[in-house]
Design an enzyme around this catalytic site. Structure first.
Site, short mmCIF file in Angstrom:
data_model
loop_
_atom_site.label_atom_id
_atom_site.label_comp_id
_atom_site.label_asym_id
_atom_site.label_seq_id
_atom_site.Cartn_x
_atom_site.Cartn_y
_atom_site.Cartn_z
N LYS A 132 10.63 18.60 26.13
CA LYS A 132 9.71 19.19 25.14
C LYS A 132 9.22 17.96 24.21
O LYS A 132 7.99 17.90 23.86
CB LYS A 132 10.24 20.32 24.57
N ASN A 133 10.23 17.23 23.60
CA ASN A 133 9.90 16.30 22.60
C ASN A 133 9.11 15.23 23.01
O ASN A 133 8.65 14.37 22.36
CB ASN A 133 11.27 15.88 21.82
N CYS A 191 10.84 23.88 6.92
CA CYS A 191 11.10 24.63 8.17
C CYS A 191 12.29 25.03 7.95
O CYS A 191 13.15 24.68 6.91
CB CYS A 191 10.87 24.23 9.59
N ARG A 209 11.61 18.09 5.86
CA ARG A 209 10.79 17.74 6.79
C ARG A 209 9.43 17.02 6.30
O ARG A 209 8.31 17.39 6.54
CB ARG A 209 10.17 18.71 8.05
N ASP A 218 20.06 17.57 17.74
CA ASP A 218 19.43 18.73 18.50
C ASP A 218 20.62 19.41 19.42
O ASP A 218 20.26 20.45 20.22
CB ASP A 218 18.35 18.21 19.50
N ARG A 276 10.37 28.53 22.45
CA ARG A 276 9.85 27.54 22.11
C ARG A 276 10.19 26.29 23.00
O ARG A 276 9.29 25.11 23.20
CB ARG A 276 9.80 26.89 20.77
C1 EPZ Z 1 12.07 15.06 15.91
O1 EPZ Z 1 11.75 15.71 14.84
C2 EPZ Z 1 12.26 16.11 17.12
N1 EPZ Z 1 11.18 16.98 17.23
C3 EPZ Z 1 13.51 17.11 16.49
O2 EPZ Z 1 13.59 18.13 17.62
C4 EPZ Z 1 14.82 16.33 16.33
O3 EPZ Z 1 15.83 17.16 15.70
C5 EPZ Z 1 14.40 14.87 15.42
O4 EPZ Z 1 13.33 14.12 16.08
C6 EPZ Z 1 15.64 14.09 15.10
O5 EPZ Z 1 15.86 13.72 16.40
C7 EPZ Z 1 10.11 16.45 18.14
O6 EPZ Z 1 10.17 15.39 18.68
C8 EPZ Z 1 8.90 17.43 18.27
P1 EPZ Z 1 12.40 12.72 12.29
P2 EPZ Z 1 11.07 14.74 13.76
O7 EPZ Z 1 11.41 12.54 11.80
O8 EPZ Z 1 10.20 13.49 14.30
C9 EPZ Z 1 13.51 12.88 7.70
C10 EPZ Z 1 14.10 20.23 18.11
O9 EPZ Z 1 15.04 20.95 18.14
N2 EPZ Z 1 12.13 12.22 7.46
O10 EPZ Z 1 13.27 11.81 12.83
O11 EPZ Z 1 10.40 15.64 12.87
C11 EPZ Z 1 13.64 14.37 8.02
O12 EPZ Z 1 13.17 15.31 7.06
C12 EPZ Z 1 13.59 19.60 16.96
O13 EPZ Z 1 13.75 19.92 19.42
C13 EPZ Z 1 11.84 11.84 6.32
O14 EPZ Z 1 12.58 12.09 5.26
O15 EPZ Z 1 12.37 14.06 13.17
C14 EPZ Z 1 14.96 14.35 8.79
O16 EPZ Z 1 15.63 14.83 7.88
C15 EPZ Z 1 13.94 19.67 15.57
N3 EPZ Z 1 10.58 11.48 6.00
C16 EPZ Z 1 14.99 13.04 9.39
O17 EPZ Z 1 14.21 12.16 8.65
C17 EPZ Z 1 9.43 11.40 7.29
O18 EPZ Z 1 8.46 10.88 6.96
C18 EPZ Z 1 14.82 13.23 10.85
O19 EPZ Z 1 13.46 13.39 10.93
C19 EPZ Z 1 9.90 11.81 8.29
C20 EPZ Z 1 11.32 12.28 8.43
#
Ligand code: EPZ
Length: 422
Positions: A22-23, A118, A123, A308, A400
């Site tokens: 999915k991701n 969320c 996020r 995850d 989802r």
């Molecule tokens: C991706 O989300 C995945 N989603 C998430 O999977 C996964 O948990 C996450 O990566 C971590 O591996 C998809 O790929 C669609 P991040 P993403 O940016 O890109 C903070 C699932 O269950 N952050 O690595 O949103 C953020 O708040 C989903 O399939 C900032 O602070 O994850 C979080 O605490 C859930 N500023 C941490 O970093 C930013 O600009 C990780 O976020 C971006 C992120």
């Protein structure tokens, strides 16, 4: 809203096919915006999030055709008609923000709603904005939308991310493929989905090196062509279903499962006493019915233990012999499955980002509430091992990220059925 009823039914045996990730698919689909030639994705998962991304891309003027019952997606953004990603779509699925980088690179402007918080955390998008501004974009937040423009195009830059954000790495990587000159992304995310995206972009003509390491180097090109690309295996679906025989005994082949995608997770299963064998058909997980041992888990960016899979691992550890400590270091609120598991007799204490789980012999079935995608599947796993009946409500969260969960688990002997909601 549908519910899923699971009844503890002893060991599982057979095989479960693992779908495309999915991701990975959610970042591969927006890549079509970078080129006016067709992009075909094979091994695509059949999930509601993929439908949501299709609707978003179509709202921008892209064509998305689902073939072979959704396993193949034919995309084309020959005639883009809009650069506006609406709040109504983005609020439902944060990954919609992955159209920002490609739209900016292709058209020079984008208007993308901030996703809003969320269930699992705030996020924010500050790292996405930081990286795109380093490439020369001007980005302003107005009325909940990011208004981004790059009238003179994007220019390569050295970008050091404060945190190895997956989404920020993906947005910056896609945008930089069409920037003038060289871009270096430092402290880049190393997830397999990043490597899969880079493989697809290279197939479209991009020049990218270092994906899968913390430093990715991109030489911008004038234009990108089309490609046909197979979506990488879903390591989170894989890990989730590996836990099914682990929690209730039996022997299951996870078809297409690759050890290199789940190495840190398998190390923890091994420490808990669960045998995992790599075969040409995939991974085999076997549990002769012994009670698993307690293990401590800390979630980290890849190649560390994936956030995850934290909820699903907690379900297993609720039945372990001993006390386990789980530390959630990626998201600020990702223990919402804990109170639901407690309803099933689990002994869990949550303090901030740390959950202490004292294993019990047997969980008891109960009505429980799904709160987010991975929490909902952890309740299904707990239900497989519990005594009696567990009713998981609000399973739209589940749909989802997991295609046909009741069919996949039912085929290996689980007593599980979906009850259509009113
Ligand atoms: C991706 O989300 C995945 N989603 C998430 O999977 C996964 O948990 C996450 O990566 C971590 O591996 C998809 O790929 C669609 P991040 P993403 O940016 O890109 C903070 C699932 O269950 N952050 O690595 O949103 C953020 O708040 C989903 O399939 C900032 O602070 O994850 C979080 O605490 C859930 N500023 C941490 O970093 C930013 O600009 C990780 O976020 C971006 C992120």
């Amino acid at each position: 809203m549908d519910s899923i009823i699971v009844t503890g039914n002893g060991p599982l045996n057979g095989s479960i096919p693992i779908a495309g990730a999915k991701n990975a698919c959610l970042t591969l689909m927006p890549a079509t915006l970078l080129s006016d030639e067709p992009l075909t994705l094979t091994n695509a998962p059949r999930l509601s999030d993929i439908k949501t991304m299709s609707l978003l891309l179509q709202s921008l003027g892209a064509e998305v055709t689902s073939l072979q019952a959704g396993k193949v997606l034919a995309l084309s953004s020959h005639n883009l008609t809009s650069s506006h990603a609406d709040y109504e779509i983005v609020r439902k699925m944060r990954a919609s923000n992955l159209v920002l980088g490609p739209l900016l690179a292709r058209t020079g402007h984008a208007e993308v709603s901030l996703p809003g918080g969320c269930a699992i955390g705030a996020r924010p998008m500050d790292l996405h904005i930081f990286g795109l501004e380093k490439l020369g974009a001007e980005i302003e937040l107005r009325e909940g939308y990011l208004h981004a423009k790059a009238p003179k195009g994007l220019k390569g830059a050295v970008i050091e991310l404060a945190f190895a954000s997956v989404g920020a790495t993906e947005n910056i990587l896609m945008a930089s493929t069409l920037a003038k000159g060289t871009t270096v992304i430092k402290n880049a995310a190393r997830e397999p989905e990043i490597v899969d995206l880079a493989d697809c972009l290279r197939g479209m003509g991009a020049q990218i090196e270092g994906d899968g390491t913390s430093t990715i180097t991109i030489q911008g090109v004038d234009r990108l062509g089309g490609a046909t690309h197979p979506v990488v295996t879903d390591r989170i679906e894989l890990g989730t279903y590996m836990l099914a025989p682990a929690i209730c005994g039996g022997e299951v082949l996870l078809e297409g499962g690759r050890l290199d995608l789940v190495r840190s997770f398998v190390e923890k299963l091994d420490a808990a006493g669960i045998g995992v064998t790599e075969t040409p058909q995939g991974l085999v997980v076997k549990n002769r019915g012994d009670r698993v041992k307690a293990v401590d888990v800390t979630t980290e960016p890849f190649p560390g233990f994936p956030t995850d899979l934290q909820a699903q691992m907690m379900a297993l550890l609720c039945t372990a012999d001993g006390t386990s400590v789980l530390e959630e270091k990626i998201f600020e609120n990702r223990f919402m499955h804990a109170p639901e598991l407690t309803r099933m007799g689990a002994q869990i204490e949550v303090h901030g980002g740390t959950a202490t789980v004292t294993g019990v012999e047997r969980l008891k079935g109960a009505p429980v509430m799904a709160t987010d995608l991975r929490a909902s599947v952890s309740l299904i796993l707990a239900g497989l091992a519990a005594e009696g009946e567990t009713i998981v409500n609000r399973v739209y969260h589940l749909d989802r990220g997991y295609e046909r969960v009741e069919e996949k688990l039912g085929n290996v002997g689980a007593k599980i059925e979906r009850v259509k909601g009113q």
